[in-house]
Design an enzyme around this catalytic site. Structure first.
Site, PDB file in Angstrom:
ATOM      1  N   SER A  23       0.817  -1.222   0.000  1.00 58.11           N
ATOM      2  CA  SER A  23       0.000   0.000   0.000  1.00 58.11           C
ATOM      3  C   SER A  23       0.848   1.269   0.000  1.00 58.11           C
ATOM      4  O   SER A  23       0.319   2.369  -0.054  1.00 58.11           O
ATOM      5  CB  SER A  23      -0.915   0.017   1.234  1.00 58.11           C
ATOM      6  OG  SER A  23      -0.150  -0.025   2.429  1.00 58.11           O
ATOM      7  N   ASN A 110      -2.790  -2.511  13.088  1.00 54.30           N
ATOM      8  CA  ASN A 110      -4.238  -2.324  12.983  1.00 54.30           C
ATOM      9  C   ASN A 110      -4.702  -1.044  13.674  1.00 54.30           C
ATOM     10  O   ASN A 110      -5.474  -0.257  13.119  1.00 54.30           O
ATOM     11  CB  ASN A 110      -4.963  -3.527  13.577  1.00 54.30           C
ATOM     12  CG  ASN A 110      -4.706  -4.802  12.795  1.00 54.30           C
ATOM     13  OD1 ASN A 110      -4.035  -4.777  11.764  1.00 54.30           O
ATOM     14  ND2 ASN A 110      -5.229  -5.919  13.276  1.00 54.30           N
ATOM     15  N   THR A 155     -38.995  25.597 -13.683  1.00 57.20           N
ATOM     16  CA  THR A 155     -39.354  24.251 -13.241  1.00 57.20           C
ATOM     17  C   THR A 155     -39.422  23.415 -14.512  1.00 57.20           C
ATOM     18  O   THR A 155     -39.861  23.912 -15.562  1.00 57.20           O
ATOM     19  CB  THR A 155     -40.706  24.206 -12.506  1.00 57.20           C
ATOM     20  OG1 THR A 155     -41.751  24.625 -13.392  1.00 57.20           O
ATOM     21  CG2 THR A 155     -40.697  25.104 -11.273  1.00 57.20           C
ATOM     22  N   HIS A 156     -38.979  22.170 -14.442  1.00 63.28           N
ATOM     23  CA  HIS A 156     -38.912  21.300 -15.619  1.00 63.28           C
ATOM     24  C   HIS A 156     -38.061  21.921 -16.731  1.00 63.28           C
ATOM     25  O   HIS A 156     -38.254  21.623 -17.910  1.00 63.28           O
ATOM     26  CB  HIS A 156     -40.317  20.984 -16.161  1.00 63.28           C
ATOM     27  CG  HIS A 156     -41.265  20.485 -15.131  1.00 63.28           C
ATOM     28  ND1 HIS A 156     -41.298  19.175 -14.710  1.00 63.28           N
ATOM     29  CD2 HIS A 156     -42.210  21.146 -14.398  1.00 63.28           C
ATOM     30  CE1 HIS A 156     -42.223  19.032 -13.788  1.00 63.28           C
ATOM     31  NE2 HIS A 156     -42.781  20.215 -13.561  1.00 63.28           N
ATOM     32  N   SER A 277     -10.968  25.344 -28.277  1.00 69.42           N
ATOM     33  CA  SER A 277     -11.031  24.126 -29.091  1.00 69.42           C
ATOM     34  C   SER A 277      -9.809  24.062 -29.992  1.00 69.42           C
ATOM     35  O   SER A 277      -9.320  25.092 -30.475  1.00 69.42           O
ATOM     36  CB  SER A 277     -12.305  24.137 -29.939  1.00 69.42           C
ATOM     37  OG  SER A 277     -12.242  23.166 -30.968  1.00 69.42           O
ATOM     38  N   LYS A 283     -14.567  28.823 -30.136  1.00 64.40           N
ATOM     39  CA  LYS A 283     -15.084  28.194 -28.924  1.00 64.40           C
ATOM     40  C   LYS A 283     -14.463  28.767 -27.653  1.00 64.40           C
ATOM     41  O   LYS A 283     -13.291  29.053 -27.580  1.00 64.40           O
ATOM     42  CB  LYS A 283     -14.832  26.682 -28.959  1.00 64.40           C
ATOM     43  CG  LYS A 283     -15.563  25.927 -30.055  1.00 64.40           C
ATOM     44  CD  LYS A 283     -17.058  25.892 -29.832  1.00 64.40           C
ATOM     45  CE  LYS A 283     -17.432  25.064 -28.630  1.00 64.40           C
ATOM     46  NZ  LYS A 283     -17.028  23.656 -28.770  1.00 64.40           N
ATOM     47  N   ASN A 285     -15.046  27.214 -23.958  1.00 61.54           N
ATOM     48  CA  ASN A 285     -15.745  26.136 -23.261  1.00 61.54           C
ATOM     49  C   ASN A 285     -15.647  26.278 -21.738  1.00 61.54           C
ATOM     50  O   ASN A 285     -14.572  26.566 -21.213  1.00 61.54           O
ATOM     51  CB  ASN A 285     -15.155  24.781 -23.664  1.00 61.54           C
ATOM     52  CG  ASN A 285     -15.237  24.540 -25.161  1.00 61.54           C
ATOM     53  OD1 ASN A 285     -16.201  24.926 -25.805  1.00 61.54           O
ATOM     54  ND2 ASN A 285     -14.213  23.908 -25.710  1.00 61.54           N
ATOM     55  N   GLU A 290     -17.466  21.799 -16.248  1.00 64.27           N
ATOM     56  CA  GLU A 290     -17.737  20.449 -16.732  1.00 64.27           C
ATOM     57  C   GLU A 290     -16.918  19.421 -15.951  1.00 64.27           C
ATOM     58  O   GLU A 290     -17.398  18.322 -15.642  1.00 64.27           O
ATOM     59  CB  GLU A 290     -17.417  20.364 -18.226  1.00 64.27           C
ATOM     60  CG  GLU A 290     -18.384  21.165 -19.087  1.00 64.27           C
ATOM     61  CD  GLU A 290     -17.992  21.182 -20.559  1.00 64.27           C
ATOM     62  OE1 GLU A 290     -16.982  20.540 -20.908  1.00 64.27           O
ATOM     63  OE2 GLU A 290     -18.687  21.839 -21.354  1.00 64.27           O
ATOM     64  N   GLN A 322      -7.328  -2.366   3.410  1.00 70.06           N
ATOM     65  CA  GLN A 322      -6.297  -1.587   2.735  1.00 70.06           C
ATOM     66  C   GLN A 322      -6.919  -0.709   1.655  1.00 70.06           C
ATOM     67  O   GLN A 322      -6.349   0.313   1.265  1.00 70.06           O
ATOM     68  CB  GLN A 322      -5.256  -2.525   2.116  1.00 70.06           C
ATOM     69  CG  GLN A 322      -4.055  -1.823   1.505  1.00 70.06           C
ATOM     70  CD  GLN A 322      -2.939  -2.791   1.207  1.00 70.06           C
ATOM     71  OE1 GLN A 322      -2.291  -3.309   2.107  1.00 70.06           O
ATOM     72  NE2 GLN A 322      -2.704  -3.067  -0.068  1.00 70.06           N
ATOM     73  N   LYS A 325      -8.170   3.654   1.859  1.00 71.03           N
ATOM     74  CA  LYS A 325      -7.390   4.893   1.867  1.00 71.03           C
ATOM     75  C   LYS A 325      -7.438   5.674   0.562  1.00 71.03           C
ATOM     76  O   LYS A 325      -7.557   6.906   0.563  1.00 71.03           O
ATOM     77  CB  LYS A 325      -5.933   4.581   2.220  1.00 71.03           C
ATOM     78  CG  LYS A 325      -5.769   3.960   3.584  1.00 71.03           C
ATOM     79  CD  LYS A 325      -4.373   3.429   3.788  1.00 71.03           C
ATOM     80  CE  LYS A 325      -4.324   2.495   4.962  1.00 71.03           C
ATOM     81  NZ  LYS A 325      -5.099   1.242   4.769  1.00 71.03           N
TER      82      LYS A 325
END
Length: 464
Positions: A23, A110, A155-156, A277, A283, A285, A290, A322, A325
């Site tokens: 690990s 442990n 709404t919607h 782009s 563009k 973006n 995102e 293990q 983490k």
């Protein structure tokens, strides 16, 4: 190289199997916490007489050398020593000789790793809370700038009623406030020491668990050694709270992405939080928004992954743990960075106020205003609703809006309608009139902001 636990074994190590079981590629992030926990443990061993004071001082001095090297990124970890604990123990042995082997008296990996994770998460939850607090402040400041900026409420994803853009932003302030409260409340379950639970059953040595808990700054102790070494609820709770937080950020990012589009043109992000782009030169973006929207799925996955690991585990420790983490580290980094990006993106975001307002003048989001107007004239609301619905249908067929309907046509529908109907239909009027508690009326939004400022100030003062 002989394993520190290898007395029971005489078989040859296979490097690829060692790599699978190791690990250290990720738990080296716990170096500071592991050394901190060891310093508290060896101090207790010396004070209780389990080892001599001279031995404790020698081990402590060696650990402090390792702590300094860790702070300077000078430690070199190896797969052969498999995890952070054995790597540091080997390094300590190289520094001070065989006495290093006494450090592990009355302790197991442990309870050691559980202690490390409690210390790590306690520190980083506080850092994330500070970032949430900062983002809440950014939201309040931006909302205060735009109390009287009118935008369509949806709404919607359909135009519903005009609202204050400040009101919209304060909705996210409310979400982030709950996120912060959840994180703060969860600290009590992180702030518990498992050190001294040993492998699973405690120890025969006369340790003082309260001493190590106090030295490490823990507020409480696990009272059951099995629970202490196997509990990962505190990580699950952090991952759950982080998932809700990232869900809120993702929802906000979805709206920002829409608002940046050519169809909306409500906001514009600065170049810092945008990209271009490789083929389309026009563009711009909203890639940071995102990415945050996408990274929410990664945090959700960290939560589901750990739930799946733990759901069938018998007590106490199993190697499966293990896997606890990487998701924790990943979520801490993802949430912290996302909050920084969000705060900067919103603080610098340009709001096209006129475009937002114009969007409320060429729609039917004022239909409820007309229905409410008729209701104030004594017409039952359900009847008023039907009247306005038919009028909206007629307007759509004619290609006009409610504010374009001549007064005589309104009065032909119902003579109670007067010339003040046009003021009622104005989007700004519609917003101002909604001054019920928590509503979008300018006075109510200002109250929300003032209350938020007071709460933020109280929090700053309480944090010193």
């Amino acid at each position: 190289m002989a394993k520190l636990w290898g007395g029971r074994f005489d078989g040859k190590n296979e490097a690829w199997i060692d790599a699978f079981g190791a690990s250290i590629p990720f738990d080296q992030q716990l170096a500071k916490q592991d050394i901190t926990g060891s310093l508290a443990h060896v101090n207790m061993l010396g004070k209780t007489g389990i080892i001599t004071k001279e031995e404790a001082q020698q081990i402590s001095a060696g650990l402090k050398i390792l702590a300094k090297k860790a702070a300077n990124h000078e430690l070199v970890f190896t797969i052969e020593n498999e995890d952070i604990h054995l790597n540091l123990e080997k390094m300590l042995h190289d520094e001070i000789g065989p006495v290093a082997g006494k450090l592990h008296t009355a302790r197991s990996r442990n309870d050691q790793v559980a202690t490390d994770m409690h210390l790590y998460l306690k520190e980083h939850i506080h850092e994330i809370i500070e970032k949430v607090q900062h983002f809440r402040t950014v939201l309040v400041d931006k909302a205060e700038e735009h109390v009287e900026t009118i935008m369509p409420g949806y709404t919607h994803l359909q135009h519903a009623q005009p609202i204050s853009f400040g009101h919209h932003l304060m909705a996210y302030y409310g979400m982030l406030t709950r996120d912060q409260a959840r994180l703060e409340e969860s600290i009590k379950r992180v702030d518990i020491s498992p050190l001294g639970c040993a492998a699973l059953a405690g120890t025969t040595f006369p340790i003082d668990r309260q001493m190590t808990a106090d030295e490490l700054g823990f507020a409480d102790l696990y009272m059951n050694s099995l629970d202490g070494v196997s509990d990962r609820d505190f990580i699950l709770e952090f991952l759950s709270n982080s998932s809700i937080l990232m869900m809120h950020l993702s929802r906000f990012c979805e709206e920002i992405i829409l608002w940046c589009s050519h169809e909306f043109k409500f906001v514009e992000l600065t170049d810092t939080f945008s990209t271009g782009s490789s083929i389309m030169p026009q563009k711009k973006n909203p890639d940071m928004a995102e990415l945050i929207r996408g990274k929410s799925g990664r945090v959700f996955g960290d939560l589901i992954g750990l739930l799946t690991v733990i759901k069938g585990l018998p007590l106490a420790y199993n190697k499966d743990l293990q896997e606890d983490k990487e998701g924790m580290f990943d979520t801490v980094h993802t949430v912290a960075t996302s909050l920084d990006i969000m705060a900067g993106m919103i603080a610098t975001m340009k709001v096209n106020t006129q475009t937002m307002h114009d969007a409320t003048e060429k729609d039917f989001s004022n239909a409820t205003e007309l229905a409410d107007y008729l209701a104030t004239k004594g017409i039952p609301f359900r009847q008023a609703h039907e009247i306005v619905g038919k009028l909206v249908l007629s307007c759509t067929q004619k290609g006009i809006y409610l504010q374009d309907v001549p007064l005589e046509e309104y009065q032909a529908i119902n003579p109670v309608i007067e010339a003040d109907i046009y003021d009622t239909l104005a989007s700004k009027t519609a917003v101002i009139r909604r001054h019920s508690l928590g509503g979008t009326g300018f006075d109510q939004v200002k109250k929300q902001i003032q209350l938020a400022k007071e709460k933020l100030q109280e929090k700053r003062l309480s944090n010193g």
